[in-house]
Design a protein around this motif. Structure first.
Motif, PDB file in Angstrom:
ATOM      1  N   ILE A   1       0.903  -1.335  -0.321  1.00  0.00           N
ATOM      2  CA  ILE A   1      -0.266  -0.081  -0.046  1.00  0.00           C
ATOM      3  C   ILE A   1       0.886   1.048   0.159  1.00  0.00           C
ATOM      4  CG2 ILE A   1      -1.298   1.261   1.199  1.00  0.00           C
ATOM      5  CD1 ILE A   1      -2.868  -1.085   2.443  1.00  0.00           C
ATOM      6  N   PRO A   2       1.900   1.574   0.537  1.00  0.00           N
ATOM      7  CA  PRO A   2       2.582   2.420   1.269  1.00  0.00           C
ATOM      8  C   PRO A   2       3.556   2.911  -0.383  1.00  0.00           C
ATOM      9  CG  PRO A   2       3.783   1.520   2.268  1.00  0.00           C
ATOM     10  CD  PRO A   2       2.538   0.664   1.716  1.00  0.00           C
ATOM     11  N   ILE A   3       4.028   1.568  -0.570  1.00  0.00           N
ATOM     12  CA  ILE A   3       4.434   1.551  -2.565  1.00  0.00           C
ATOM     13  C   ILE A   3       3.567   2.227  -3.435  1.00  0.00           C
ATOM     14  CG2 ILE A   3       5.566   0.241  -4.120  1.00  0.00           C
ATOM     15  CD1 ILE A   3       7.148  -1.099  -1.874  1.00  0.00           C
ATOM     16  N   LEU A   4       2.667   1.493  -3.568  1.00  0.00           N
ATOM     17  CA  LEU A   4       2.314   2.243  -4.708  1.00  0.00           C
ATOM     18  C   LEU A   4       1.694   3.897  -4.373  1.00  0.00           C
ATOM     19  CD1 LEU A   4      -0.711  -0.168  -4.567  1.00  0.00           C
ATOM     20  CD2 LEU A   4       0.909  -0.100  -6.119  1.00  0.00           C
ATOM     21  N   ILE A   5       0.815   4.050  -3.294  1.00  0.00           N
ATOM     22  CA  ILE A   5       0.943   5.881  -2.344  1.00  0.00           C
ATOM     23  C   ILE A   5       1.783   7.112  -2.653  1.00  0.00           C
ATOM     24  CG2 ILE A   5      -0.317   6.361  -0.954  1.00  0.00           C
ATOM     25  CD1 ILE A   5      -1.601   5.085  -0.345  1.00  0.00           C
ATOM     26  N   ALA A   6       3.560   6.607  -2.465  1.00  0.00           N
ATOM     27  CA  ALA A   6       4.245   6.705  -2.582  1.00  0.00           C
ATOM     28  C   ALA A   6       4.985   7.344  -4.487  1.00  0.00           C
ATOM     29  CB  ALA A   6       5.388   6.117  -1.938  1.00  0.00           C
ATOM     30  N   ALA A   7       4.555   5.859  -4.747  1.00  0.00           N
ATOM     31  CA  ALA A   7       4.874   6.030  -6.491  1.00  0.00           C
ATOM     32  C   ALA A   7       4.305   6.894  -7.172  1.00  0.00           C
ATOM     33  CB  ALA A   7       4.927   4.641  -6.804  1.00  0.00           C
ATOM     34  N   PHE A   8       2.493   7.640  -6.894  1.00  0.00           N
ATOM     35  CA  PHE A   8       1.705   8.352  -7.385  1.00  0.00           C
ATOM     36  C   PHE A   8       2.164  10.127  -7.010  1.00  0.00           C
ATOM     37  CE2 PHE A   8      -0.818   5.134  -8.580  1.00  0.00           C
ATOM     38  CZ  PHE A   8      -1.239   5.380  -9.891  1.00  0.00           C
ATOM     39  N   ALA A   9       2.874   9.817  -5.825  1.00  0.00           N
ATOM     40  CA  ALA A   9       3.252  10.965  -5.230  1.00  0.00           C
ATOM     41  C   ALA A   9       4.450  11.559  -5.523  1.00  0.00           C
ATOM     42  CB  ALA A   9       2.985  11.482  -3.237  1.00  0.00           C
ATOM     43  N   ALA A  10       5.109  10.659  -5.458  1.00  0.00           N
ATOM     44  CA  ALA A  10       6.768  10.981  -5.809  1.00  0.00           C
ATOM     45  C   ALA A  10       6.647  11.071  -7.455  1.00  0.00           C
ATOM     46  CB  ALA A  10       7.801   9.785  -5.837  1.00  0.00           C
ATOM     47  N   TYR A  11       6.269  10.754  -8.472  1.00  0.00           N
ATOM     48  CA  TYR A  11       5.643  11.280  -9.788  1.00  0.00           C
ATOM     49  C   TYR A  11       5.247  12.672  -9.871  1.00  0.00           C
ATOM     50  CZ  TYR A  11       4.180  12.349 -14.593  1.00  0.00           C
ATOM     51  OH  TYR A  11       4.185  12.406 -15.442  1.00  0.00           O
ATOM     52  N   ALA A  12       4.204  12.473  -8.617  1.00  0.00           N
ATOM     53  CA  ALA A  12       3.148  14.142  -8.734  1.00  0.00           C
ATOM     54  C   ALA A  12       4.968  15.629  -8.080  1.00  0.00           C
ATOM     55  CB  ALA A  12       2.204  14.378  -7.896  1.00  0.00           C
ATOM     56  N   LEU A  13       5.249  14.926  -6.915  1.00  0.00           N
ATOM     57  CA  LEU A  13       6.451  16.682  -6.624  1.00  0.00           C
ATOM     58  C   LEU A  13       7.297  16.086  -7.323  1.00  0.00           C
ATOM     59  CD1 LEU A  13       6.166  15.245  -3.129  1.00  0.00           C
ATOM     60  CD2 LEU A  13       4.861  17.168  -4.270  1.00  0.00           C
ATOM     61  N   ALA A  14       7.337  15.346  -8.823  1.00  0.00           N
ATOM     62  CA  ALA A  14       9.174  15.423  -9.215  1.00  0.00           C
ATOM     63  C   ALA A  14       8.410  15.798 -10.901  1.00  0.00           C
ATOM     64  CB  ALA A  14       9.865  13.939  -9.247  1.00  0.00           C
ATOM     65  N   TRP A  15       7.527  15.723 -11.038  1.00  0.00           N
ATOM     66  CA  TRP A  15       7.930  16.121 -12.633  1.00  0.00           C
ATOM     67  C   TRP A  15       6.114  16.989 -13.003  1.00  0.00           C
ATOM     68  CZ3 TRP A  15      11.582  15.794 -15.703  1.00  0.00           C
ATOM     69  CH2 TRP A  15      12.880  15.129 -15.278  1.00  0.00           C
ATOM     70  N   MET A  16       4.970  16.993 -12.033  1.00  0.00           N
ATOM     71  CA  MET A  16       4.038  17.856 -12.459  1.00  0.00           C
ATOM     72  C   MET A  16       4.071  18.641 -12.111  1.00  0.00           C
ATOM     73  SD  MET A  16       1.534  14.424 -12.173  1.00  0.00           S
ATOM     74  CE  MET A  16      -0.214  15.839 -12.110  1.00  0.00           C
ATOM     75  N   GLU A  17       3.515  19.927 -12.550  1.00  0.00           N
ATOM     76  CA  GLU A  17       3.732  21.425 -12.207  1.00  0.00           C
ATOM     77  C   GLU A  17       2.249  21.661 -11.259  1.00  0.00           C
ATOM     78  OE1 GLU A  17       5.369  23.764 -11.872  1.00  0.00           O
ATOM     79  OE2 GLU A  17       7.443  22.898 -13.382  1.00  0.00           O
TER      80      GLU A  17
END
Length: 378
Positions: free
Chosen positions: A183-199
């Motif tokens: 569960i934390p891997i799934l949620i963290a992967a989405f959040a990390a992508y948003a914080l890294a590549w989405m303005e």
């Protein structure tokens, strides 16, 4: 003078020496724990694990056979037996009183104040001679100092593996650990992508908040979080502990994955956007495959943390028969005073068997992912 590029640093030997020292610092006590897991309680109490392969001296109080069982041997009545339960050992001294427990050498004759004679041979055979037929159901006490050969046993592992409820506790541990890792891997992967590549507005503040959460001790969140669970009707159960482990693991997961994703080539993502790929397509088809090494690394950390956890399980899951995890079962095996060191040593290696298998399994995929990402196609 600065070292030239491509040359080997003169401090390499110091780095290698430090790494070797740290490795020994972990291997030596672990090996000692492994040796202790095959020794009985008496051996652990009287000598260190480093003496396991040599003979050890022990003081023992032996109760001889009852006088009622004496048999006639010529003009005397004799009680015979062996001071060692296993029949293995070498007597170095013996005595018949607690004030002088080593007064006689093997083979010497000790005369009791009541008149009977006692002798103990080097192999532990004792002989008590009475001038007249003795009576009584309580045998003579013998104080023996013996040199015992090295001995190892699997009894500690049998007690741990076949303890009542251990199988159920192992299943409970898997039930807690697997969802609390995924569960934390799934949620963290989405959040990390948003914080890294989405303005998005406030992205820097969100990253700073996540970094700040890394230094907050999880113990300070127990009472508020448990009150929240009780308030929304979760109480103590598997869903509650899954959410608790997810919340405790998310800051580190997002921090690690975000830092990894930021380092991925931006040209690939820009090219995908030019080709009309959505953020979800970029995340699913590009980011996730390239981020597999980071995902595997965090999966190892999270699995080890949840598998070995006792405190969070006690707070959010309870200690009933259907909820008790393996660490809780091991604590019960240790007794109320925690003095069963032989059980603790065996339990340690039983509990790390699954995490070691997970580590080496994910390490293989981790290396494969690193090698796959390091080769460019033609």
């Amino acid at each position: 003078m600065m070292e030239m590029a491509g040359t080997r640093s003169r401090l390499t030997w110091a780095v290698n020496l430090s790494v070797g020292f740290l490795v020994l610092l972990w291997i030596i006590p672990t090996f000692g724990l492994l040796v202790s897991s095959f020794r009985d309680r008496d051996a652990i109490s009287t000598s260190g694990w480093w003496t396991a392969m040599s003979a050890s001296e022990r003081n023992a109080i032996v109760r001889a056979d009852a006088p009622d069982n004496a048999v006639q041997d010529g003009a005397v009545w004799v009680v015979t037996g062996n001071a060692f339960d296993s029949g293995a050992g070498n007597v170095t001294a013996f005595g018949i009183t607690s004030r002088e427990p080593e007064a006689f050498a093997p083979g010497e004759v000790a005369t009791h104040p009541k008149g009977h004679e006692i002798t103990v041979a080097a192999n532990g055979d004792y002989r008590i001679s009475y001038a007249e037929k003795p009576e009584g159901s309580r045998g003579q006490r013998l104080f023996v100092r013996a040199e015992a050969p090295p001995s190892f046993t699997f009894d500690n592992y049998r007690e741990v593996l076949f303890a009542e409820g251990m199988g159920k506790s192992l299943l409970n541990t898997f039930t807690v650990t697997i969802p609390a890792t995924i569960i934390p891997i799934l949620i963290a992967a989405f959040a990390a992508y948003a914080l890294a590549w989405m303005e998005m507005p406030g992205r820097a503040l969100l990253i700073a908040g996540i970094v700040g959460l890394l230094v907050v001790p999880l113990q300070v969140a127990f009472i508020p979080l448990l009150k929240l669970h009780n308030g929304v009707g979760l109480g103590k159960g598997y869903l509650g502990i899954w959410l608790a482990h997810t919340g405790f693991g998310l800051p580190l997961a997002i921090f690690l994955l975000r830092n990894y994703m930021v380092g991925l080539p931006g040209e690939i993502i820009e090219s995908a956007r030019v080709d009309g790929a959505s953020d979800f397509d970029i995340f699913r088809k590009i980011i996730l495959p390239l981020s597999f090494p980071a995902l595997a690394s965090f999966a190892i950390f999270q699995f080890l943390w949840v598998w070995n956890d006792l405190l969070v399980a006690k707070v959010f899951l309870g200690s009933g028969e259907n909820e008790l995890v393996m660490t809780g079962r091991i604590v019960e095996l240790l007794g109320s005073r925690g003095g069963d060191w032989e059980i603790l040593a065996a339990s340690a290696f039983v509990s790390i068997a699954v995490p070691i298998a997970v580590f080496f399994g994910l390490q293989r995929y981790l290396v494969r992912g690193l090698l796959a990402g390091s080769v460019k196609g033609g």
